[in-house]
Design a protein around this motif. Structure first.
Motif, PDB file in Angstrom:
ATOM      1  N   ASN A  24     -18.642 -34.524  15.697  1.00  0.00           N
ATOM      2  CA  ASN A  24     -17.619 -34.291  16.567  1.00  0.00           C
ATOM      3  C   ASN A  24     -17.112 -35.167  17.404  1.00  0.00           C
ATOM      4  O   ASN A  24     -15.773 -35.804  17.647  1.00  0.00           O
ATOM      5  CB  ASN A  24     -17.894 -33.014  17.296  1.00  0.00           C
ATOM      6  CG  ASN A  24     -16.691 -32.608  18.355  1.00  0.00           C
ATOM      7  OD1 ASN A  24     -16.700 -33.033  19.405  1.00  0.00           O
ATOM      8  ND2 ASN A  24     -15.658 -31.944  17.848  1.00  0.00           N
ATOM      9  N   TYR A  25     -18.036 -36.116  18.076  1.00  0.00           N
ATOM     10  CA  TYR A  25     -17.834 -37.236  18.945  1.00  0.00           C
ATOM     11  C   TYR A  25     -17.239 -38.110  18.264  1.00  0.00           C
ATOM     12  O   TYR A  25     -16.158 -38.805  18.573  1.00  0.00           O
ATOM     13  CB  TYR A  25     -18.987 -37.619  19.604  1.00  0.00           C
ATOM     14  CG  TYR A  25     -19.053 -38.901  20.537  1.00  0.00           C
ATOM     15  CD1 TYR A  25     -17.936 -39.026  21.334  1.00  0.00           C
ATOM     16  CD2 TYR A  25     -19.938 -40.009  19.918  1.00  0.00           C
ATOM     17  CE1 TYR A  25     -17.912 -40.224  22.027  1.00  0.00           C
ATOM     18  CE2 TYR A  25     -19.823 -41.050  20.823  1.00  0.00           C
ATOM     19  CZ  TYR A  25     -18.993 -41.240  21.841  1.00  0.00           C
ATOM     20  OH  TYR A  25     -18.748 -42.538  22.392  1.00  0.00           O
ATOM     21  N   TRP A  26     -17.730 -38.732  16.942  1.00  0.00           N
ATOM     22  CA  TRP A  26     -17.102 -39.921  16.188  1.00  0.00           C
ATOM     23  C   TRP A  26     -15.940 -39.356  15.701  1.00  0.00           C
ATOM     24  O   TRP A  26     -15.013 -40.337  15.405  1.00  0.00           O
ATOM     25  CB  TRP A  26     -18.192 -40.093  15.127  1.00  0.00           C
ATOM     26  CG  TRP A  26     -19.232 -40.771  15.318  1.00  0.00           C
ATOM     27  CD1 TRP A  26     -19.460 -41.330  16.082  1.00  0.00           C
ATOM     28  CD2 TRP A  26     -20.487 -40.621  14.442  1.00  0.00           C
ATOM     29  NE1 TRP A  26     -20.981 -41.998  16.272  1.00  0.00           N
ATOM     30  CE2 TRP A  26     -21.504 -41.382  15.044  1.00  0.00           C
ATOM     31  CE3 TRP A  26     -20.957 -39.728  13.366  1.00  0.00           C
ATOM     32  CZ2 TRP A  26     -22.944 -41.423  14.561  1.00  0.00           C
ATOM     33  CZ3 TRP A  26     -22.339 -39.762  12.935  1.00  0.00           C
ATOM     34  CH2 TRP A  26     -23.234 -40.800  13.468  1.00  0.00           C
ATOM     35  N   LEU A  27     -15.303 -38.040  15.613  1.00  0.00           N
ATOM     36  CA  LEU A  27     -14.146 -37.774  14.921  1.00  0.00           C
ATOM     37  C   LEU A  27     -13.338 -37.801  16.342  1.00  0.00           C
ATOM     38  O   LEU A  27     -11.906 -37.300  16.040  1.00  0.00           O
ATOM     39  CB  LEU A  27     -13.921 -36.534  14.248  1.00  0.00           C
ATOM     40  CG  LEU A  27     -14.891 -36.467  12.769  1.00  0.00           C
ATOM     41  CD1 LEU A  27     -14.905 -35.184  12.198  1.00  0.00           C
ATOM     42  CD2 LEU A  27     -13.816 -37.365  12.049  1.00  0.00           C
ATOM     43  N   GLY A  28     -13.725 -38.002  17.253  1.00  0.00           N
ATOM     44  CA  GLY A  28     -12.691 -38.072  18.625  1.00  0.00           C
ATOM     45  C   GLY A  28     -12.731 -36.574  19.294  1.00  0.00           C
ATOM     46  O   GLY A  28     -11.759 -36.362  19.972  1.00  0.00           O
ATOM     47  N   GLY A  29     -13.487 -35.700  18.989  1.00  0.00           N
ATOM     48  CA  GLY A  29     -13.526 -34.153  19.331  1.00  0.00           C
ATOM     49  C   GLY A  29     -14.257 -34.346  21.007  1.00  0.00           C
ATOM     50  O   GLY A  29     -14.762 -35.174  21.358  1.00  0.00           O
ATOM     51  N   LYS A  30     -14.084 -33.505  21.469  1.00  0.00           N
ATOM     52  CA  LYS A  30     -14.653 -32.976  22.969  1.00  0.00           C
ATOM     53  C   LYS A  30     -15.753 -32.122  23.101  1.00  0.00           C
ATOM     54  O   LYS A  30     -16.433 -32.042  24.275  1.00  0.00           O
ATOM     55  CB  LYS A  30     -13.572 -32.903  23.888  1.00  0.00           C
ATOM     56  CG  LYS A  30     -12.340 -33.804  23.842  1.00  0.00           C
ATOM     57  CD  LYS A  30     -11.394 -33.409  24.838  1.00  0.00           C
ATOM     58  CE  LYS A  30     -10.081 -34.241  24.789  1.00  0.00           C
ATOM     59  NZ  LYS A  30     -10.512 -35.842  25.236  1.00  0.00           N
ATOM     60  N   ASP A  31     -16.135 -31.538  21.923  1.00  0.00           N
ATOM     61  CA  ASP A  31     -17.226 -30.521  21.974  1.00  0.00           C
ATOM     62  C   ASP A  31     -18.679 -31.226  21.571  1.00  0.00           C
ATOM     63  O   ASP A  31     -19.330 -31.130  20.746  1.00  0.00           O
ATOM     64  CB  ASP A  31     -17.145 -29.657  20.712  1.00  0.00           C
ATOM     65  CG  ASP A  31     -15.581 -28.810  20.885  1.00  0.00           C
ATOM     66  OD1 ASP A  31     -15.839 -28.230  22.166  1.00  0.00           O
ATOM     67  OD2 ASP A  31     -14.993 -28.682  20.398  1.00  0.00           O
TER      68      ASP A  31
END
Length: 271
Positions: free
Chosen positions: A28-35
């Protein structure tokens, strides 16, 4: 009204462990998410230092999911999707892509991660004509997955089984193949398997994964493209077969990706 099926018999959400990094949150972090949490970002940054191409591979895998779902819904007439190991919500999840093409599509997500469970309500949205449901189950229990998914999906009609980047968490390759076979066996003719996983095609990637596994997280096993192809045994692969995710029927969204990433996947028909 929008139809949503609640899982009233499920256990309360377990406590989220933020002391060790978790693959779904790092992805999720690598894809730009915030979770995600600080421990995930630290692990993700450390991984990227060893293998800078990981974010490109993550995007390529995400675009592969989108193209595969769009193709199956628009070109093959699939209206049911069983997405196992869905991970955390992101832009254009399976149900959004499928229901954009065919609003009556029915989607069941399966995962057993506490943070994903906490976001289940965000996933449980649907067009008025379709259904989206969430099942708390483990990949290692295919019978339970099929049983619970059968409360939403009609297993007498074709289903797209999606195993996206999840089989690497099954350490034994023969066990992983057995799980796929048992799930595919439950599907009627005309169904499809959509699958990708990360491969051992880069020494830097292998080294980065080893560091990640040594950090105490649930291990992820890199396999060869040939091993990934074995998941499709007995099925009819669509062109171009098992390939780098960036090479599977690329569209405009994939134009900025390199021709080769280390995530390999394919789509196959069950006759």
């Amino acid at each position: 009204m929008t139809e949503q099926v609640e899982n009233s018999e499920q256990e309360p959400f377990p406590k989220i462990d933020t002391s060790v990094p978790h693959s779904a949150r790092i992805w999720n972090y690598w894809l730009g998410g915030k979770d995600n949490y600080e421990v995930d970002r630290v692990a993700g940054d450390a991984f990227r230092e060893v293998f800078p191409g990981i974010e490109t591979g993550a995007r390529a895998a995400r675009y592969f999911l989108a193209r595969a779902v769009r193709h199956l819904a628009a070109e093959e007439g699939i209206r049911q999707f069983l997405d196992i190991g869905t991970g955390l919500p992101n832009v254009d999840n399976t149900h959004q892509i499928a229901q954009r093409v065919a609003p009556e599509s029915r989607i069941v997500y399966v995962d057993n991660d506490p943070l994903v469970l906490a976001h289940a309500r965000a996933l449980l949205t649907s067009t008025p004509e379709g259904v989206t449901n969430y099942v708390d189950a483990d990949l290692r229990d295919p019978d339970a997955i099929v049983r619970e998914a059968g409360k939403t999906l009609d297993f007498d009609q074709p289903v797209a089984l999606m195993l996206m980047g999840i089989l690497g968490h099954i350490e034994d390759h023969d066990e992983a193949r057995s799980i796929v076979r048992r799930l595919v066996d439950a599907l009627p003719p005309g169904s499809y398997l959509v699958q990708y996983d990360s491969t051992d095609t880069s020494e830097d990637y292998v080294r980065a994964i080893q560091h990640y596994n040594d950090g105490g997280s649930i291990p992820y096993i890199l396999r060869s493209p040939e091993q990934i192809a074995r998941y499709f045994d007995g099925l009819e692969l669509l062109d171009p077969g098992v390939a780098s995710c960036s090479r599977w029927r690329p569209d405009a969204a994939a134009l900025g990706l390199p021709a080769e990433v280390h995530q390999y996947g394919g789509v196959a028909l069950k006759r």
